[in-house]
Design a protein around this motif. Structure first.
Motif, PDB file in Angstrom:
ATOM      1  N   GLU A   1       2.393   1.857  -3.333  1.00  0.00           N
ATOM      2  CA  GLU A   1       1.383   2.277  -4.300  1.00  0.00           C
ATOM      3  C   GLU A   1       1.033   3.751  -4.118  1.00  0.00           C
ATOM      4  OE1 GLU A   1      -3.081   0.960  -5.851  1.00  0.00           O
ATOM      5  OE2 GLU A   1      -2.300   0.217  -3.938  1.00  0.00           O
ATOM      6  N   MET A   2       0.942   4.209  -2.857  1.00  0.00           N
ATOM      7  CA  MET A   2       0.559   5.595  -2.591  1.00  0.00           C
ATOM      8  C   MET A   2       1.621   6.583  -3.052  1.00  0.00           C
ATOM      9  SD  MET A   2      -1.422   5.645   1.077  1.00  0.00           S
ATOM     10  CE  MET A   2      -0.121   4.769   1.963  1.00  0.00           C
TER      11      MET A   2
ATOM     12  N   SER B   1       0.821  -1.220   0.000  1.00  0.00           N
ATOM     13  CA  SER B   1       0.000   0.000   0.000  1.00  0.00           C
ATOM     14  C   SER B   1       0.854   1.269   0.000  1.00  0.00           C
ATOM     15  CB  SER B   1      -0.934   0.012   1.217  1.00  0.00           C
ATOM     16  OG  SER B   1      -1.866  -1.027   1.134  1.00  0.00           O
ATOM     17  N   TRP B   2       1.907   1.295   0.805  1.00  0.00           N
ATOM     18  CA  TRP B   2       2.722   2.502   0.868  1.00  0.00           C
ATOM     19  C   TRP B   2       3.415   2.773  -0.457  1.00  0.00           C
ATOM     20  CZ3 TRP B   2       7.877   3.704   0.266  1.00  0.00           C
ATOM     21  CH2 TRP B   2       8.240   4.996   0.657  1.00  0.00           C
TER      22      TRP B   2
END
Length: 332
Positions: free
Chosen positions: A112-113, A109-110
């Motif tokens: 991707e962000m 997730s990180w």
């Protein structure tokens, strides 16, 4: 609860092309455009054969009807007498679904962000492409198996057409001759002309492009291909399809298909060590499908990311061996 460890997962920030060990290197670079997506293979065989979508169940039946022979009526005899009647052989082919084929990956997730371009779109499209590629490989393998067959589904049907042309891999004229032989085989076995096609590897497709006498629009031949576009339409009525998925390896020694073991209920094994083309018609193969490509995601807060899974339930087999053909540079 045991700790979960993932050794193989997608890292959008890792520059694999440079062999880097820095997992965020790409985040520091500016791109003039999006990272190039994987080349999308399109389905070329599946749209050209018989496909049945299941609403439930695990298999479908396809009819196999033999050839009929007509004769002349004898004066004074009834049409329903034994001498006037003839049998038409009828059989069936039952095609079952294989277990779903799938591809899964994990995206942090990180990462991707902080990424500066869309990650999920290209990843999911690439997964769909991977499933389509496997589907096409299986269908082309079946065309080769059908070409190898010596008999048909029922007693009065012929087998497939197994052609050997030693120089067809490097000589366009020989490849054209092989296509003509396939057409002749189909004609001699009463195979309908509609929908005939051939799948050709890129190297041999280029050889056919160079055979300008039969296809070039630049020479005024009704738009059947073009040197300018590097394309071919049809050769002797056969639609020519370029594909790098034409089988070229020997898979005959792989494990016997089993639902619980390999996940396959249909047999796609075939020796294609020297294969440079496969041929078929709409009657050659049957396909059963339970669903289209399905994309699923599951966010895992303990892993700190999302798992992406793409799957497809499908199965295929040969319907008419006489409609299948395979071209090789050496006999097996």
């Amino acid at each position: 609860m045991a700790a979960i460890s993932l050794g193989n997962y997608t890292q959008p920030g890792e520059n694999a092309g440079e062999g880097t060990v820095d997992a965020i290197e790409l985040f520091l670079q500016k791109y003039g455009g999006e990272v190039a997506e994987s080349y999308k293979e399109t389905l070329v065989v599946m749209p050209r054969v018989r496909v049945r979508t299941l609403r439930g169940g695990k298999s479908a039946t396809f009819g196999a009807v033999g050839n009929a022979t007509a004769g002349y009526h004898t004066a004074g005899t009834r049409f329903d007498e034994d001498a006037q009647l003839s049998e038409i052989d009828i059989g069936e082919r039952v095609i079952s679904l294989d277990r779903p084929m799938f591809h899964s990956t994990f995206i942090d997730s990180w990462e991707e962000m902080v990424n500066h371009y869309d990650v999920r779109g290209p990843v999911t499209r690439s997964q769909g492409h991977a499933l389509g590629k496997l589907t096409e490989q299986n269908l082309m393998a079946l065309l080769a198996r059908g070409g190898d067959a010596t008999t048909g589904a029922i007693t009065d049907q012929p087998g497939g057409n197994d052609m050997v042309y030693a120089n067809a891999g490097t000589n366009g004229a020989d490849y054209v001759q092989a296509i003509e032989d396939q057409v002749q085989y189909w004609d001699e076995n009463d195979v309908p002309q509609e929908g005939r096609f051939g799948c050709v590897p890129p190297a041999q497709y280029r050889l056919l492009v160079d055979q300008t006498d039969f296809h070039s629009i630049d020479l005024g031949n009704s738009g059947n291909g073009s040197l300018m576009e590097g394309s071919i339409g049809r050769v002797r009525g056969v639609t020519i399809l370029k594909s790098n998925l034409v089988p070229s390896t020997d898979t005959s020694g792989e494990a016997t298909p089993s639902y619980a073991g390999t996940g396959k209920t249909n047999d796609y094994r075939v020796d294609c060590s020297d294969c440079i083309g496969v041929f078929g018609t709409p009657r050659s193969l049957g396909v059963v499908s339970l669903m289209g490509v399905k994309i699923e995601t599951q966010k895992d807060i303990m892993l700190g990311g999302t798992i992406f899974k793409a799957s497809k339930a499908i199965g295929a087999n040969i319907l008419r061996e006489s409609d299948c053909g395979v071209l090789r540079t050496a006999a097996i």
